[in-house]
Every structure is written in C-alpha cells, then in structure tokens.
Design a protein around this motif. Sequence first.
Motif, PDB file in Angstrom:
ATOM      1  N   PRO B  42     -29.501  16.473  77.713  1.00 29.52           N
ATOM      2  CA  PRO B  42     -28.787  15.379  77.042  1.00 29.52           C
ATOM      3  C   PRO B  42     -29.213  15.200  75.593  1.00 29.52           C
ATOM      4  O   PRO B  42     -30.335  15.518  75.216  1.00 29.52           O
ATOM      5  CB  PRO B  42     -29.218  14.155  77.856  1.00 29.52           C
ATOM      6  CG  PRO B  42     -30.567  14.504  78.378  1.00 29.52           C
ATOM      7  CD  PRO B  42     -30.526  15.978  78.652  1.00 29.52           C
ATOM      8  N   THR B  43     -28.297  14.663  74.794  1.00 32.27           N
ATOM      9  CA  THR B  43     -28.576  14.130  73.457  1.00 32.27           C
ATOM     10  C   THR B  43     -27.842  12.793  73.372  1.00 32.27           C
ATOM     11  O   THR B  43     -26.985  12.508  74.230  1.00 32.27           O
ATOM     12  CB  THR B  43     -28.070  15.065  72.345  1.00 32.27           C
ATOM     13  OG1 THR B  43     -26.661  15.260  72.528  1.00 32.27           O
ATOM     14  CG2 THR B  43     -28.794  16.394  72.367  1.00 32.27           C
ATOM     15  N   PRO B  44     -28.110  11.997  72.339  1.00 33.36           N
ATOM     16  CA  PRO B  44     -27.511  10.658  72.293  1.00 33.36           C
ATOM     17  C   PRO B  44     -25.985  10.660  72.429  1.00 33.36           C
ATOM     18  O   PRO B  44     -25.425   9.838  73.153  1.00 33.36           O
ATOM     19  CB  PRO B  44     -27.954  10.132  70.916  1.00 33.36           C
ATOM     20  CG  PRO B  44     -29.278  10.789  70.677  1.00 33.36           C
ATOM     21  CD  PRO B  44     -29.131  12.162  71.286  1.00 33.36           C
ATOM     22  N   ARG B  90     -35.612  19.789  77.168  1.00 23.78           N
ATOM     23  CA  ARG B  90     -36.741  18.840  77.121  1.00 23.78           C
ATOM     24  C   ARG B  90     -37.834  19.157  78.146  1.00 23.78           C
ATOM     25  O   ARG B  90     -38.854  18.486  78.164  1.00 23.78           O
ATOM     26  CB  ARG B  90     -36.285  17.400  77.379  1.00 23.78           C
ATOM     27  CG  ARG B  90     -35.282  16.893  76.352  1.00 23.78           C
ATOM     28  CD  ARG B  90     -34.738  15.537  76.782  1.00 23.78           C
ATOM     29  NE  ARG B  90     -33.956  14.909  75.727  1.00 23.78           N
ATOM     30  CZ  ARG B  90     -33.435  13.704  75.822  1.00 23.78           C
ATOM     31  NH1 ARG B  90     -33.621  12.992  76.921  1.00 23.78           N
ATOM     32  NH2 ARG B  90     -32.733  13.194  74.831  1.00 23.78           N
ATOM     33  N   TYR B  91     -37.595  20.152  78.959  1.00 23.02           N
ATOM     34  CA  TYR B  91     -38.559  20.477  80.018  1.00 23.02           C
ATOM     35  C   TYR B  91     -38.853  21.979  80.064  1.00 23.02           C
ATOM     36  O   TYR B  91     -39.228  22.497  81.115  1.00 23.02           O
ATOM     37  CB  TYR B  91     -38.053  20.013  81.382  1.00 23.02           C
ATOM     38  CG  TYR B  91     -37.975  18.514  81.529  1.00 23.02           C
ATOM     39  CD1 TYR B  91     -39.046  17.781  82.047  1.00 23.02           C
ATOM     40  CD2 TYR B  91     -36.840  17.810  81.129  1.00 23.02           C
ATOM     41  CE1 TYR B  91     -38.973  16.405  82.167  1.00 23.02           C
ATOM     42  CE2 TYR B  91     -36.768  16.431  81.239  1.00 23.02           C
ATOM     43  CZ  TYR B  91     -37.843  15.729  81.764  1.00 23.02           C
ATOM     44  OH  TYR B  91     -37.788  14.360  81.873  1.00 23.02           O
ATOM     45  N   VAL B  92     -38.645  22.665  78.962  1.00 19.20           N
ATOM     46  CA  VAL B  92     -38.903  24.105  78.969  1.00 19.20           C
ATOM     47  C   VAL B  92     -40.419  24.321  79.041  1.00 19.20           C
ATOM     48  O   VAL B  92     -41.176  23.711  78.284  1.00 19.20           O
ATOM     49  CB  VAL B  92     -38.339  24.781  77.703  1.00 19.20           C
ATOM     50  CG1 VAL B  92     -38.600  26.284  77.756  1.00 19.20           C
ATOM     51  CG2 VAL B  92     -36.850  24.496  77.574  1.00 19.20           C
ATOM     52  N   GLU B  93     -40.831  25.173  79.944  1.00 16.57           N
ATOM     53  CA  GLU B  93     -42.259  25.439  80.086  1.00 16.57           C
ATOM     54  C   GLU B  93     -42.550  26.932  79.965  1.00 16.57           C
ATOM     55  O   GLU B  93     -41.694  27.781  80.228  1.00 16.57           O
ATOM     56  CB  GLU B  93     -42.766  24.904  81.432  1.00 16.57           C
ATOM     57  CG  GLU B  93     -42.734  23.376  81.483  1.00 16.57           C
ATOM     58  CD  GLU B  93     -43.450  22.850  82.720  1.00 16.57           C
ATOM     59  OE1 GLU B  93     -44.654  22.569  82.620  1.00 16.57           O
ATOM     60  OE2 GLU B  93     -42.795  22.743  83.782  1.00 16.57           O
ATOM     61  N   ALA B 122     -42.566  20.654  65.951  1.00 21.05           N
ATOM     62  CA  ALA B 122     -42.904  19.402  66.635  1.00 21.05           C
ATOM     63  C   ALA B 122     -42.172  19.277  67.964  1.00 21.05           C
ATOM     64  O   ALA B 122     -42.501  18.414  68.777  1.00 21.05           O
ATOM     65  CB  ALA B 122     -42.553  18.200  65.747  1.00 21.05           C
ATOM     66  N   HIS B 123     -41.187  20.115  68.202  1.00 24.09           N
ATOM     67  CA  HIS B 123     -40.382  20.010  69.421  1.00 24.09           C
ATOM     68  C   HIS B 123     -41.015  20.869  70.522  1.00 24.09           C
ATOM     69  O   HIS B 123     -41.117  22.087  70.364  1.00 24.09           O
ATOM     70  CB  HIS B 123     -38.957  20.478  69.120  1.00 24.09           C
ATOM     71  CG  HIS B 123     -37.972  20.066  70.168  1.00 24.09           C
ATOM     72  ND1 HIS B 123     -38.220  20.131  71.505  1.00 24.09           N
ATOM     73  CD2 HIS B 123     -36.712  19.556  70.069  1.00 24.09           C
ATOM     74  CE1 HIS B 123     -37.172  19.707  72.191  1.00 24.09           C
ATOM     75  NE2 HIS B 123     -36.251  19.326  71.329  1.00 24.09           N
ATOM     76  N   PRO B 124     -41.431  20.247  71.620  1.00 29.61           N
ATOM     77  CA  PRO B 124     -42.069  21.018  72.695  1.00 29.61           C
ATOM     78  C   PRO B 124     -41.212  22.182  73.197  1.00 29.61           C
ATOM     79  O   PRO B 124     -41.747  23.253  73.495  1.00 29.61           O
ATOM     80  CB  PRO B 124     -42.280  19.973  73.802  1.00 29.61           C
ATOM     81  CG  PRO B 124     -42.301  18.654  73.095  1.00 29.61           C
ATOM     82  CD  PRO B 124     -41.402  18.795  71.907  1.00 29.61           C
ATOM     83  N   LEU B 127     -41.616  25.170  70.829  1.00 30.12           N
ATOM     84  CA  LEU B 127     -42.902  25.848  71.016  1.00 30.12           C
ATOM     85  C   LEU B 127     -42.887  26.680  72.294  1.00 30.12           C
ATOM     86  O   LEU B 127     -43.369  27.820  72.318  1.00 30.12           O
ATOM     87  CB  LEU B 127     -44.026  24.811  71.075  1.00 30.12           C
ATOM     88  CG  LEU B 127     -44.278  24.063  69.761  1.00 30.12           C
ATOM     89  CD1 LEU B 127     -45.271  22.927  69.982  1.00 30.12           C
ATOM     90  CD2 LEU B 127     -44.802  25.017  68.698  1.00 30.12           C
ATOM     91  N   HIS B 189     -38.814  21.144  63.802  1.00 32.25           N
ATOM     92  CA  HIS B 189     -38.814  19.683  63.735  1.00 32.25           C
ATOM     93  C   HIS B 189     -40.101  19.165  63.094  1.00 32.25           C
ATOM     94  O   HIS B 189     -40.228  17.970  62.862  1.00 32.25           O
ATOM     95  CB  HIS B 189     -38.634  19.084  65.132  1.00 32.25           C
ATOM     96  CG  HIS B 189     -37.271  19.296  65.695  1.00 32.25           C
ATOM     97  ND1 HIS B 189     -36.334  18.303  65.794  1.00 32.25           N
ATOM     98  CD2 HIS B 189     -36.661  20.411  66.159  1.00 32.25           C
ATOM     99  CE1 HIS B 189     -35.229  18.779  66.330  1.00 32.25           C
ATOM    100  NE2 HIS B 189     -35.396  20.059  66.574  1.00 32.25           N
TER     101      HIS B 189
END
Lengths: 270, 270, 270, 270, 270, 270
Positions: B42-44, B90-93, B122-124, B127, B189
């Motif tokens: 999701p995004t806004p 948002r949950y990439v590992e 800055a974005h997990p 990285l 970011h």
Amino acid sequence: MARMLIAGPHPDDQELGMGGTIIRLASQGHHLLLLDVTNGEPTPLGTPETRRQEAADALGVLRDAAAKFAERNNTEPGSIVRVCLGLPNRYVEHTIENRHAIAGAIRAWQAEALFTPFFQDAHPDHLAVTRLVEDARFDAKLSKVSMPWPIDHWTGEPMPAPVIDGVGVDPKNPPTLYPKWLFYYYASHLRWVADPSFLIDITGLVDAKIDSINAYHTQFVLPEKNRKVVEWVKAAGTYLGSRIGTDAAEPFFTKEPLGLVSLAGVVGLA
Amino acid sequence: MARMLIAGPHPDDQELGMGGTIIRLASQGHHLLLLDVTNGEPTPLGTPETRRQEAADALGVLRDAAAKFAERNNTEPGSIVRVCLGLPNRYVEHTIENRHAIAGAIRAWQAEALFTPFFQDAHPDHLAVTRLVEDARFDAKLSKVSMPWPIDHWTGEPMPAPVIDGVGVDPKNPPTLYPKWLFYYYASHLRWVADPSFLIDITGLVDAKIDSINAYHTQFVLPEKNRKVVEWVKAAGTYLGSRIGTDAAEPFFTKEPLGLVSLAGVVGLA
Amino acid sequence: MARMLIAGPHPDDQELGMGGTIIRLASQGHHLLLLDVTNGEPTPLGTPETRRQEAADALGVLRDAAAKFAERNNTEPGSIVRVCLGLPNRYVEHTIENRHAIAGAIRAWQAEALFTPFFQDAHPDHLAVTRLVEDARFDAKLSKVSMPWPIDHWTGEPMPAPVIDGVGVDPKNPPTLYPKWLFYYYASHLRWVADPSFLIDITGLVDAKIDSINAYHTQFVLPEKNRKVVEWVKAAGTYLGSRIGTDAAEPFFTKEPLGLVSLAGVVGLA
Amino acid sequence: MARMLIAGPHPDDQELGMGGTIIRLASQGHHLLLLDVTNGEPTPLGTPETRRQEAADALGVLRDAAAKFAERNNTEPGSIVRVCLGLPNRYVEHTIENRHAIAGAIRAWQAEALFTPFFQDAHPDHLAVTRLVEDARFDAKLSKVSMPWPIDHWTGEPMPAPVIDGVGVDPKNPPTLYPKWLFYYYASHLRWVADPSFLIDITGLVDAKIDSINAYHTQFVLPEKNRKVVEWVKAAGTYLGSRIGTDAAEPFFTKEPLGLVSLAGVVGLA
Amino acid sequence: MARMLIAGPHPDDQELGMGGTIIRLASQGHHLLLLDVTNGEPTPLGTPETRRQEAADALGVLRDAAAKFAERNNTEPGSIVRVCLGLPNRYVEHTIENRHAIAGAIRAWQAEALFTPFFQDAHPDHLAVTRLVEDARFDAKLSKVSMPWPIDHWTGEPMPAPVIDGVGVDPKNPPTLYPKWLFYYYASHLRWVADPSFLIDITGLVDAKIDSINAYHTQFVLPEKNRKVVEWVKAAGTYLGSRIGTDAAEPFFTKEPLGLVSLAGVVGLA
Amino acid sequence: MARMLIAGPHPDDQELGMGGTIIRLASQGHHLLLLDVTNGEPTPLGTPETRRQEAADALGVLRDAAAKFAERNNTEPGSIVRVCLGLPNRYVEHTIENRHAIAGAIRAWQAEALFTPFFQDAHPDHLAVTRLVEDARFDAKLSKVSMPWPIDHWTGEPMPAPVIDGVGVDPKNPPTLYPKWLFYYYASHLRWVADPSFLIDITGLVDAKIDSINAYHTQFVLPEKNRKVVEWVKAAGTYLGSRIGTDAAEPFFTKEPLGLVSLAGVVGLA
C-alpha cells in the motif's frame, strides 16, 4: 577520434604507466603526443644521446604494435608523435613559465584529453609535472595570451605542426582550447597501492608494452636491479586485469567523474 | 548487445533513478528487464490495480522514447520487459528464499549486467533488495541447484521465456550464469549526496524520463508534496550533467573498478 | 607466541588469501587453527570425500613448509590444526546459533587473534561468515553463557582440546576470552582492488602457497579455467610485494588501528 | 637496528608529536637524528639563545629516558643526536635549495627511515618542511650530484660525522641512499582529527615525554594558555592508547602500505 | 524546541556516548527520550534490579545537571524520560518485529531527531540496534499500519503518553512521522578511531557526565578494570574538545549532510 | 555576531559559490568582507572598468537582499564591504609576499572566520588563492611582525578601517588574531562532485543570488554559453537543498570538524 597528450616527466614514464593503453588508443585511431618533459638524464648508466635513441626506439615499438593491433581489429590507426620539452631533469619546478611551456604543447597538439602521472609520487619531478599539467590545462584556454610553440629538445627544431582534418595548425596562432579530460596514469615512485577510477584492458598488448620499456636499455636492461621493475609492471597488469576479468589491464584515475554516452566500451558489454 | 536486469524495490524506483539511462540503453539495442520486486502497495493514494496500470504506462513511455531515440540515432532498439516478483512491500527481508527468487529472474533473463539501488538508503525495502541482488548474482551461477522461474505478480503467469539469438530460454532449465557487472543506481530515501563512479549522459531524454515518473499518477501527481520529488530529480540531472559537460546525467556506482576496452563511450571523446 | 584462528568459508579460502602468511606465522611459533566453516561442497567437480582429502593435503603442505622455513630461520614452529564446522555450503546465514558455533571454536582454541575474509565480497557465504566471526568475537567473552565445543565435521569427533603451557583446555568449560585482534584477509569473489592496512612479506613462500592451493585438485587443477585464479594469486602477490619492496606479499585489513610496540617487524627495519 | 631522521619544523615539534616514540625507539637501539629545520624563533617569549638551551635540555630528557627504559627492558639503547639547519622560521619555502639541505642531512645520517609532520597542517612552515622532506627523500638517492653536508645552526659547526659499524661517514662524499620509509607524525596546528595508519604504544613514557615538552620553558610553561596544549597532548595519548588497548599511544601515518615480516611488534601478540 | 529519541542498546550506552550532550540539549529545552532497548543484563556483577535502579539514578544525575546548566544560562530546560523496551540482552536481532517496536517508540515520543550508536561496533547488540533504528525511522512514517505502543520493561506499564503543546499523544493512534535527522553517537566496543561529522561542546558538563556513568555502580565502579573505561571517556572528551577549541566535546556522525540555517550554533561564532 | 572574510580569486567567485549564504549571514548580523584577490581581468568581454562596476553592482544586490531578508526576519543586518587586492589575474602565485597581503586583510578586518574556494579546482588562480588563504590564516597571528594594510585596487585607496564595538581598528597596528574557522566554498572549475561537510539553507534567496551573478554582465549575460553556468548554479542549489529538505542550499567543506554549542542552527530543529 580524439587528440590526446600524454605527459611523461622522463622518457619511459609513459611506457611504464600506460604503454599498453597507448598502443590500444592509437590502434583505435586516436592521435597521441608523447610529451617528454625532460630528457631524463643524468641517470647512472644513461647519456642524453642514448636516452634520445632509446626514446625513439620505444616510440617505434609502440607504433609498430599499434599498426599490428589495428590490422588485427580492422581499425585505422592514429599517429603517435614524440616531443621533448627539455626541462631540467631533477629540477622541474612548478612555475608559470613551465606551465606555459606545457600549455603551448596542448595548443600545438590541440589536445582534447591529457594524461599525466598520478598525483601521489615520491619523485619531485613527477609531482611538479603533474601540477604543471593540471594548471596548463586551464592556461591553454585563456584568451588574449599566447603560449610558446614547443621546441623539440631531441632535435632542436620546432615541433612539426599537426594537420587536423586536412588543415595545419598555425604555430603562430594555434587556437585556444580546454582539454575535456585530465586522466592520471600510475608511474609512481611512491609504493602507492593503485586505487583506480577505471582500468583499460590491455590483453594481447603486454609483450609490446614490455618491449617498449626494454627499449630503454640503459634504464631497464643494463642495471640488473631495475629488471625487477619490469616484473612488477607485468604482475600489476595481470593483477589489475583480474579485477575486470581480462588478462591484463592498466589503471587510471580521474578527479572528475567519468561521463559515458554508452556502455559500449565496457569490458564484457562491448 | 547485452542483456540487463534493473531491480526496483517498488515500481517507479527504476524510473526515478535511471529512467533516462533505461531509454538510452534500450535505444542502443540492449535488452532490459525491469524487475519490480514488490508491487509497491500500500501507499497513501495507490491501490494494487492502479499501481499495476501505472507501471505498465511507465513502461510504455520508456519504450516509446527508446524507439524514438533509436530512430533519431539510426540504431536498432532492444526490448524492455517488466515483471513483478510480488514480494511484500514494506516487509522485504534478506532471506535465502528471496535471494533465490531474484537469482531465478537473473537466469530467466540471462542477465549479463545488474542494476540495483545504491546500498545507502533509508528505506528498509531498498536495503533488503540490494542485499538480495548482491547475493543473487552469485547464486545464479551455482551449479547443481535450480532457482525458481519467475511468476509475474502483475499477471499471475510465468514470465515469458526470452528468445536469445533465435533460441528460447528453457524455463525448466535455464543456464546458470554470473552477471559480469553489478551497478548501483541512486534512488535513495536517504538524503545521500551522490558520489558516483560514473555518470551516463541523458541529454534529450529528461522529458521522457519525467513522463515515465509522472505515469505513476497516484505517487507523483495526486500527492502535491511529492511533485517536489520530480523537481529534485530534474535538478539532480542538470547538476550532474554539469559535472560531465552535458545537459543532464544520471549517476551510477560500482564497487568493482570499471573496465574499458576503449574510450569510445566517453563524453566528448566518442 | 600467540594463538590464532583463521576462518575460511570454504576449505581453500585460507590458502588463497593468506597461505604464505600461515606458513610464516606458524614458522615463527604461533599456533594456528584453520577453521573451515563449511566443507565447501557441492562444487562442479568435487565431492565431500575429495574435499576432505584435499583439505588434509593442503594442511600437510602448509605444515611442511612451516617446518622448513622455521629450520632455515632457526625458529621453533608452532602447530597448525584444521577443523571443519560443517555449516551448509551456499546456505550460511547470520544467526545467533551460527555465531555461537564460531564463538565456541574461539574459546576452544583460546584464540587471541582472528582472521576472516574481507567484508566486501560477492559470495554470500563469505559475507555471512565474516559477519558471524565479527559477532562471535564478542560472544566469546560473554560471562554466564556457554558456547558449544566444536564437533569436527571431517571426523565427526569433538575437536581435540589444545594444550596450552602444559595445561589442556577443558571442553566442558573453556575460559571466556576476547580476541585482541580481528584481521581481514582478501579472498574475495568481488573484483575488489585491495586497499590493505598492512602487508605481510611472503618472500620465499610463494611456491609452497601455490602448492597448498593446488592441493585442492578438484578446484584448481581439474577445472581448466580456475587455473587462471592461481595465476592471479601469484601476480597479486608479486604486485603487492612491490609495494613494500619484497618479492611477494599478502594484504590484510583492520578496522581497528594497528598498535605496535616496536618497528621490529617492519620490512627493512627488522 | 636502523638509523632514523625525525624532522621538526621547529624544535619541540618532534617532542609534541612523537616524544614517547623517540624514547622507545632509542631505547630499542635505533639511532635517531632530531633535525630542527629552523631554530623556532621569534616567538612571543623566546629568544634564539633560550631556544637553543631548551632544545638541548629536551634532548637530555629524551636521552635519559631512553637509557632508563632500555635498562628496564634489558636492551642496548641507540644514540639521539640533535642538529639544526637554521632555515628562517615563518619563512620556510619549498625550494630546490632547501630540498637539498635536507637531502644532505639524510645522507649525512644515512637515514633509513624518515619522520615528518602530517601533511595536513595550518602552519605554513610545517607544510613546507613536509614537502621538503618528501622530495629530499628522493633527492638523497640521486647519483652524480652532491648535497651539502649540514652545518649545525646551534653551534655553527659542521654536523659531526656519524660512525656506522665502526666506520665514519665521509662528509665529503657520503653514500647516496633512499630511505625505505617515510612516516608522518601528528604535530598539526590544524585541528585535524588523527586518522592514523598505526599507533605506537608509549605506556610508561608519558611523563618523560611531557618533561621533554616542558623543557621548552618559554613555549609551554611561561605562556599560561599554552599549558593547555600539554593537557591536550596527554589526553590524545590516553585516548589513542585506548584504541589499541594500552595506557597511551602516539599516532603515525604512511601513504605507502606498512609491510611486516612478522606480527612480533603488534600489541598483545608480541 | 525539538523532541529527540536516544537509543541505547543497554542502559549506560547513552551516558557513555553522549552524556554531556544529553545534559546540554535538555538544558536548552529539547525533550529527550532515553530508550533502553534491553535492560543490559546479565553482566558479571549486575542484576536486573540493580540495573533498573542504576538507570534511574543516572537519569536523575542527567536531569539535575540539565536543570542547573539551564539555570546558569537562563534557559528553560526540557524533559528527559527513560523507557526500556526489554529486548533480550546479547540476543537482539534485526527483525521486522523489533523494527516495529522501535518505530512504536518513535511515534509515541513524536521524535524529530534520533540518536543511535555508530554503525561500526564490535558488540552484536549495538549493530543490531542501529540497524533497527535506521529501519524504524522509515517504518514510523508508514501510512495504514499501526506500530505497538511501548510497554516500559522497567515498570511493566505502558509508556506514559507525552503532552505536546498541551495536547496528549493518543496511544491508540499516535500520528505517523519521519524523524528529520538520524545522528550516530560513539559508544563502540570496536577500537574505532572516531571520525566525526561534527562535535558538540560539553565544556562544564564533564563531571556530571562522569557521575551519570558512575551511577552504573555494578558496571563502572565495582569492576576495577572498567574504571579505565571512564578514564578513556574523559580523555576522549578532552582530546576531541581540543579539535574545536573547547575543554571537552562529544563526537557525532551523520550520513546525510548537516543542514544549517545559520552559524549561530558554531563554536566561537555563537 | 562575527566578522568574516570571503576570499574570491576573481570578483564573481564569491557570488557563484555562496551568494545566498552571504545574504543570509549578513541578514543575521555578521559583518562580511568580500576580498577580491584579483580584478578578474582580462576576460574575453570584460575590461577592468566594467569589472569594477559589475563588482559594485553585485555588492549592491547582496546588500539590498540582506537588508530585505533581515527585515522579513526581524533581525539587524551586518555590513558587507568589498575590497580588491589587485594581484595579477591568471598569474597568482603562492609566495610569502602574497600570503602577507592576505594576512594584512585578515588583520584589517579582524576576521574570525574565513571562506575560500574548495581546494580541488582546475583554475590555477583558485588553487593559489586557497593556498594563500590557508597560510595567511596562520601568518595573521604571528607576533612581532607586521602585515601590509590593504590598498583597495578598485579605488587605489587604503581599505577603510572598520569600527568594532565603537572602536576603529588602527591601520598602523591592527591586532594579531587567528581566525577560528576556515571554510571552503565550492566555485570550482574542476567538474568536482561536491562532497560537503555541511550545507547552508538558502531558501528564498536564490533569485537575489542569481541577480548578483548576473550583475557580472560581461561574464554571464553577454557570453551566451556562460548563461548555462547560471542554470547549473541554480540546479546545484535545488539538488543540494533536497539533501537537507529545503528548497535550495549551498555546500561548504571544513577540514577541521565542525564544533557546535547547540543544534539551534540545524534545519528542522531550529
């Protein structure tokens, strides 16, 4: 095809640092001026006369190799010219007069790219030459001021005026220009570990490079301990080649970021 | 011509970081896979559906621009393909399973060069993706182990097998390979000041790049504050172009030294 | 004389990166544990059995060379021991369990200095091992928590307890300790140009080093293209030797500044 | 044991930057020449006469400490000699004549290692001296050219010829040589944060070092605000010692990679 | 005045790394949350109970000092609050769950600036915490996802909701936000030589800082060898103060360039 | 409020590099001396007379903008003064005489902070001026030696003596002083990618900065190709502003670590 000036504090620095690249670039059609800033003498076993001859021999090796490599790759080779400014070996200083001497050579050759030794070195002449080349790059573009046309120390004659696109450069009034690039090659007497911005593949050119170095008989053949230098140059080439996946390579540095219009020249993508 | 894979943590990262270069490389005949690692939602203001459409629209802009630029320069353009792996935004590992998913894409596309976001961010997700790509580059070459063929999250279908030199890649057994190059593009970011290894000239391609970014309507047009990002991208392009003497440029980083077989691709010497 | 642990992600990494230094240090009386984190298999031409044998053969080469070099220099050689932890090749991960496995080896060997591959690498296993060693260095000193005594994957038996100053280490309760130094050696699959903190002279040890590498017959003799790696290793040694004025050298990196109590070990001042 | 030359732009720079190391090296048998390039005057509270006396006093402190430290460690101390070249304080320039003056001292002392202030400094004299030493290192090896034998500004007499292995150096024709090492010590007026290549442990030598600094009574005792400098020097020593696990240390820099034949001199492994 | 969060892997890290700065910032009116990620236990001489008390005592020291310094400078001090997340000491891992725990604290405190240990460290917990904080900074701004409100491990109660400009933060729905700055302080177990982006003057605050450290009685007073750490901290402060011309200073690092609207805060220009 | 000296090799360098910052600092009450080291002539389209007028016009733009910005922010602006030393354009050399000329200006203005071009540049004059400023900073503090009071090349008159806290500086005997800070601004002819230590926000000041640049009509308006420089300056400002989250910014470098007594000047925390 571009016009390039390769400054050597002493004849043999250009061959040691980028002999393979000289062959490659010439074979691809670039026009190269090897500018010997001094005649390199005195040295333990050399004389001005032997050094002049050796520089000429080395030039012959480079030219022949470029012609052969061009033939193999079906390209049209460019010219390689050698001129000596005759500044005093071991006493080169960073003066405005010397800056202008080199700026004169830049204008005379209409050089679009410059090569000079890396700016970390133990040899005072190398450091001085590189500072001179850095400043002369800017001096060459100055309007309203003339720079001296080079007198070739080897012959005592003015450097022959190059012909570009069929038109000779006018020694009395060569156009001003600002060389787009200033690249540093590594021919350092400091035991610096090369940290190159980019490497140039010299696969297939190592033997000719070594021949061009050994043409300086009084420097690398007669003095037994200097033969080790040639071994080091070979090993450095192999090691650095391994960093780009080729048989051999030569390292270069640039303070200004390298700008590319394509990846066409990149090893493995060409 | 080479096959290249450009990994984006989210659709739009590739356009933001190297939209102009994508156009240029495709126009020169290289074949590019834009690999969206997540669908970006999701995004806004976005939804998976709008994001899919926007990614497709952006692809269209890039393809059209590449075709036009190729025509102008009389070159034969290569293909640009877009595939989404559908890892969770948002949950990439950094896991072995995810490494293999990307290694599968490398093999499927037979990618010889990889592009991934710069390793300071800055974005997990950024990285994580970059660590995955770094490791997947090696995984792709491992003998005796298979990697999953990519399922395109956008369509739910297996990624179409590319045809190389007239022969299709076999999805059941694509050849192992080790991509020769791993380049980092800047889509960070983190407010990092770019310190590029090299820049690629994107003169004449800025408008198309911006169009490709604005194709992400829910990301850069609807949210007013994000329009500033587009201005920043433009300014960065102009500033970096000034560093190589062109109208605009995009920066790249490489940990391995750049290897060149010629200076043919260098701005001003080409 | 100090006790040192040299971690190799796969058997042969230690030899490739610092085979000459292993010989030199052992010849000077230091006690070395070669810790193979995985057994290195599968590889294209290897099997676990051949790899075990090759690791043993390489160890033999190193031991013999250390003994000979010690004799030549009238020093008392230290021991070299090899143990394999048996973590899964190609799947090494940075977990607390794996950290503790290595911390157990540090305690078992009572290692005062650690060597691990440089932290820039293309091989995921190398990166993982180095992160594990970095963390295990600290874990080894933790009070109130035990670490597993190593089981040697090659034999299936617990690692033999070393005897230090006549007293055996107690496998049930080895003392905690914090290794004073963590040095990185270069055995990178990334084409990184080494930027060492210091170099160790391996003059006279190159042949033995190469022999120890070639003991991995399935890795460097059978596969023709890998023989080039051996050439690269040799050239790197010669090139780096030239940086300190010796015939050959191996590079090392340390994040913590090197502390000296004398210049006694410095080339040319010794 | 080696012969070392430690150049100080002004008397006291050597003590401030590496007073502890001077004591340690001398105690270990090395022979040190403290070369004061200027006499350090004028300063607010000094005169040439007081400065000469203070330099002699400081030398006495260093010699005594070296003798005591040698006795404690059962080593045979080397000599420490002090000579002043008498170049004009505040007006030191990077000229060939000044290069040769220092090259003359290198030959006279037959120095195998050189120490000079770090190349980032706010004091023009420091910058000039370091450039001179860098170049003089090379000048000292030049064949076919003589360098002036040093006249000691403190006494007006030629520097006494050292006796090496029982043979005196001939002031009329000292052998040429190229010092193997050029190390930079930190005595910078720039508020530079030291980034050393290596540190030397000066545990147990801090008091003597401070005494040698305070011997410059007109510089560090009379002027109240300069007493703070002594506090800073102490704190820097303690802080840097903490970086290698000792009570105190002094930092050094080398552009050429440090080459080691053993880890015998490394803190904690010796 | 800004709201700042200072993450410590273990209670005492914040005091060791930036105790003086904490006092100064609080005295100037900033509101600080000291976030203890673990309770720091076990340690050789501590217990969870003593550690809780010591953390509270240290907080008291910091608060008192801030109040006094504010009074002296006629400023209105801000608050200092301490909360412990209670993650397991020695077992902190870089997981999404832990990232979210910290993102919850960022939102709860509405932190505009974050401080976390420098990213080079020998302690695995420190490395893990810093990676968590780096990622949590981004997580805190994510729309459409809630983060857990912190439960204070010291009390077992939810962290009290802060009141900002007279309005309490709603624990059920704290606003998302992206902290503008992420600063690294130095509390490293690696013997790293600090290379700070900027320093903060702590003149006049050293004693209070040391008191706050010594409040951890089981860590720095009872264990004799750890008292040396306090000496090191003092010496580092004095040395670094000398780099900016003050009595003492603490170092900080930022990957993003520092942005200033004035030089009002610069030492000597204020 | 502090007194600052901003050295420009040629009039316009200060405006190009830090025009926005000049306005901001003056608006905040600092007193600025713009020191033109040369008159900037000859240039292709300029004359000494036009250049003098343009420098005066640019000064007027800066003063007006500072006054307006101060009014908007309710601050009391400081003064901006411009003086030209008249060293020869294109022939500036690093000599003791020239060092002293600048040291004289430092004393005359009682400058507590200096700004000079970044030390990497392609223009020989820039490099020379920066070396002169670096050394002059130290020369200005030397006791027992006088430095020449500046003669303003634009008027031929001695520079007017500033009045500080109601007391005029005595041109015959200005106090010695050591400027606390030396900052480098970027006005480089080298295509260097800025790597700033800190940035100063110039939001709202870009138009006035550009006006001050365009006041140099013969340099940036008449010569069409130079108008591009103005575009580059604008883009650099926008790009660098994006690195600190503001509309525009100018970059600065410092070799000495920045020391802060508060975060009051930091963007977003002020």
